[in-house]
Design an enzyme around this catalytic site. Structure first.
Site, PDB file in Angstrom:
ATOM      1  N   GLU A 125       0.836  -1.200   0.000  1.00 28.86           N
ATOM      2  CA  GLU A 125       0.000   0.000   0.000  1.00 28.86           C
ATOM      3  C   GLU A 125       0.875   1.256   0.000  1.00 28.86           C
ATOM      4  O   GLU A 125       0.630   2.201  -0.747  1.00 28.86           O
ATOM      5  CB  GLU A 125      -0.923  -0.026   1.227  1.00 28.86           C
ATOM      6  N   GLY A 144      -8.464   4.958   6.948  1.00 30.93           N
ATOM      7  CA  GLY A 144      -9.346   4.783   8.087  1.00 30.93           C
ATOM      8  C   GLY A 144      -8.742   3.869   9.146  1.00 30.93           C
ATOM      9  O   GLY A 144      -9.019   4.012  10.341  1.00 30.93           O
ATOM     10  N   THR A 195      -1.907   3.989   8.480  1.00 25.42           N
ATOM     11  CA  THR A 195      -1.249   5.137   7.855  1.00 25.42           C
ATOM     12  C   THR A 195       0.105   4.672   7.327  1.00 25.42           C
ATOM     13  O   THR A 195       0.734   3.798   7.921  1.00 25.42           O
ATOM     14  CB  THR A 195      -1.117   6.324   8.836  1.00 25.42           C
TER      15      THR A 195
END
Ligand SMILES: *[C@@H]1O[C@H](CO)[C@@H](O)[C@H](O)[C@H]1NC(C)=O
Ligand SMILES: *[C@@H]1O[C@H](CO)[C@@H](O)[C@H](O)[C@H]1NC(C)=O
Ligand SMILES: *[C@@H]1O[C@H](CO)[C@@H](O)[C@H](O)[C@H]1NC(C)=O
Ligand SMILES: *[C@@H]1O[C@H](CO)[C@@H](O)[C@H](O)[C@H]1NC(C)=O
Ligand SMILES: *[C@@H]1O[C@H](CO)[C@@H](O)[C@H](O)[C@H]1NC(C)=O
Ligand SMILES: *[C@@H]1O[C@H](CO)[C@@H](O)[C@H](O)[C@H]1NC(C)=O
Length: 495
Positions: free
Chosen positions: A165, A204, A207
């Site tokens: 990610e 959400g 991080t």
């Protein structure tokens, strides 16, 4: 008389054609070309709080080039993230139908079959996989079932690792800003020397921070080596699970329930009923969970607008006490010093945007950000509602979110004033959203080659040179003709 006009017309015509040709040559070839056939790709970004669909497009004949994949359209799935359907997996698949139907309309029908379709899930599903691997597998099976019913080339629904990610967000940002390689106006590629942009994403449930670094990686888990367009990149990345805004808010609420009778980050005058399952149901609050609690019981919590107490509650999310490396960000995670420019997107952007746009507070420096945080945390509920009407359900939580962002950047990652001034907060680059989705698709469709495209515009370049010379020759000829004309006119009048 007619001869004179004619003799003037020829050089003028030559000059006009030569000038026009030169001007046309200066326009990037990309812009004057006929639009070639387009290819499309679809990515569903299944985040913890909601799912977004992005459709990308690129010219079919330029697969290996850069800066040419753009966002065609997007769609927001209504309802919660797919992980919220743990008790009703088929609902997760059903929730995507509206956006997928839009994709059927947005992508030309003859392209449906060849259009790759991916679903990537992030920290919400990572958490569900922690609490109930079976439930997360059921949700993925349900969305797979829905996605295979469409004519697109479905290439799988999976959970991305935090590392993926982070890195794909970094690739997206630098791709959109043409930092890897750039298309020059002479029809050649060149590598801009402006340095890579670090990427910070605040979702959400997690991080991510990712940036290129020359420092050696003391923990291999935080290092990713990339080869893009023939260039080698050593990238530091880390994803903090449970440090996304929704999970942070739950953890702060659990902390408030433990030690205070009220919530210092909520505005004075605000109160609400909180169901204990909503607070303690997440693995992120496991450490704060009482040994026994009635999960359907509700407690009433009110705000107290206390900036200092809120700050100390937020600081308890970070553990600075132990570090097994030469330096750490927090929780014993290795991190080299932050370096270079950064782009901070998603909830980083939304939080800062609220402070500047809605509250009208300056946040150009860390000092200003700190003052802005105190200002908004000191507002009563009625003051806040008066200053920010129409902000809806998020309004009571901005103090907590802003305090968290400020502490994460300054104490957590170690940005000082100088470093902070190199951070831009933005959610888009051009027309495309900044997030992991584009980088993910670029990687999986091999749209970024490991080796440089080289001089594949070589033929174009040489014809460009020939045209340049031709038009220049026309201009020179026109000048010579005009000069001769002027001279013969002079000698004629002298006679
Ligand atoms: C893109 O590059 C790959 C190898 O890097 C090559 O196999 C492929 O044919 C190229 N595609 C185009 C359209 O040039
Ligand atoms: C869930 O977590 C386990 C253990 O980390 C992992 O092996 C598995 O691949 C995960 N499931 C999915 C769908 O990613
Ligand atoms: C749990 O809370 C609900 C709602 O307040 C209540 O109806 C129920 O009796 C409680 N159960 C127990 C075991 O206390
Ligand atoms: C911080 O981390 C260390 C080492 O993991 C642990 O021993 C300590 O209890 C932690 N402190 C807090 C306040 O959680
Ligand atoms: C908070 O606001 C009150 C007035 O509304 C003011 O007296 C007080 O100084 C403020 N506190 C801080 C920390 O700004
Ligand atoms: C991108 O894809 C290639 C295979 O196509 C893979 O080897 C590489 O690790 C991927 N990059 C990242 C960052 O996952």
């Amino acid at each position: 008389m007619a001869r004179k006009v004619l003799s003037l017309l020829l050089p003028l015509l030559l000059a006009a054609v030569g000038l026009a040709g030169l001007l046309l040559l200066c326009i990037p070839t990309r812009d004057v070309r006929e639009p070639p056939a387009l290819k499309y790709g679809i990515v569903l970004d299944a985040g913890s709080s909601h799912t977004s669909m992005f459709i990308y497009k690129w010219p079919a004949d330029k697969e290996n080039d850069t800066g040419i994949v753009g966002q065609h359209s997007s769609c927001n799935v209504h309802g919660g993230g797919i992980s919220s359907y743990a008790d009703n997996p088929s609902g997760a698949g059903q929730s995507l139908v509206k956006c997928l139907d839009q994709a059927l309309r947005d992508v030309p029908k003859e392209r449906h079959v060849g259009t790759p379709l991916y679903l990537g899930a992030t920290a919400g599903m990572r958490l569900l996989n922690l609490t109930s691997p079976e439930a997360s597998a059921n949700v993925l099976a349900a969305v797979t079932q829905t996605l295979t019913q469409y004519p697109f080339d479905f290439r799988g629904a999976r959970i991305l690792s935090g590392q993926e990610e982070g890195v794909f967000g970094w690739v997206t940002a630098n791709y959109l800003l043409e930092n890897f390689i750039k298309y020059g106006w002479v029809g050649r590629w060149f590598r801009p020397r402006k340095g890579m942009l670090g990427a910070m994403d605040l979702g959400g449930a997690s991080t991510q921070i990712t940036f290129e670094t020359a420092s050696p990686a003391e923990d291999p888990a935080n290092e990713v080596q990339l080869r893009l367009y023939g260039q080698h990149y050593r990238v530091y990345t880390h994803s903090f699970l449970c440090y996304g805004t929704d999970q942070v808010l739950k953890r702060l609420l659990a902390g408030a329930l433990q030690t205070h009778s009220s919530h210092p980050c909520w505005p004075k005058g605000y109160f609400t009923q909180v169901q204990l399952q909503d607070v303690y149901g997440s693995p992120c609050t496991a450490a704060q969970r009482p040994p026994t609690f009635n999960s359907s019981a509700k407690v009433s919590v009110s705000g107290s607008s206390d900036p200092a107490l809120c700050r100390s509650l937020v600081l308890r999310l970070f553990n600075f006490s132990s570090c097994g490396f030469s330096r750490c960000s927090f929780n014993g995670i290795f991190q080299p010093p932050v370096a270079g420019n950064f782009i901070a997107f998603s909830a980083f952007f939304y939080t800062m945007d609220f402070l500047t746009t809605v509250m009208g507070l300056p946040v150009a420096t860390l000092r200003q950000l700190e003052a802005a945080v105190v200002t908004i945390c000191n507002q009563t509920w009625s003051e806040l509602q008066a200053r920010a009407p129409g902000e809806g359900a998020h309004l009571p939580n901005y103090c907590a979110a802003a305090t968290f962002v400020q502490q994460l950047l300054s104490r957590g990652y170690g940005f000082d004033e100088r470093g902070f001034s190199s951070v831009t907060f933005q959610k888009k680059a051009g027309d495309a959203a900044v997030g992991w989705a584009l980088g993910y698709m670029l990687n999986l469709t091999n749209l970024i080659p490991a080796d440089p495209p080289g001089l594949r515009k070589g033929t174009n370049f040489s014809s460009w040179v020939v045209l340049l010379l031709l038009f220049a020759a026309m201009l020179v000829a026109a000048l010579v003709l005009l000069l001769r004309q002027a001279r013969s006119a002079k000698s004629a009048s002298a006679i």
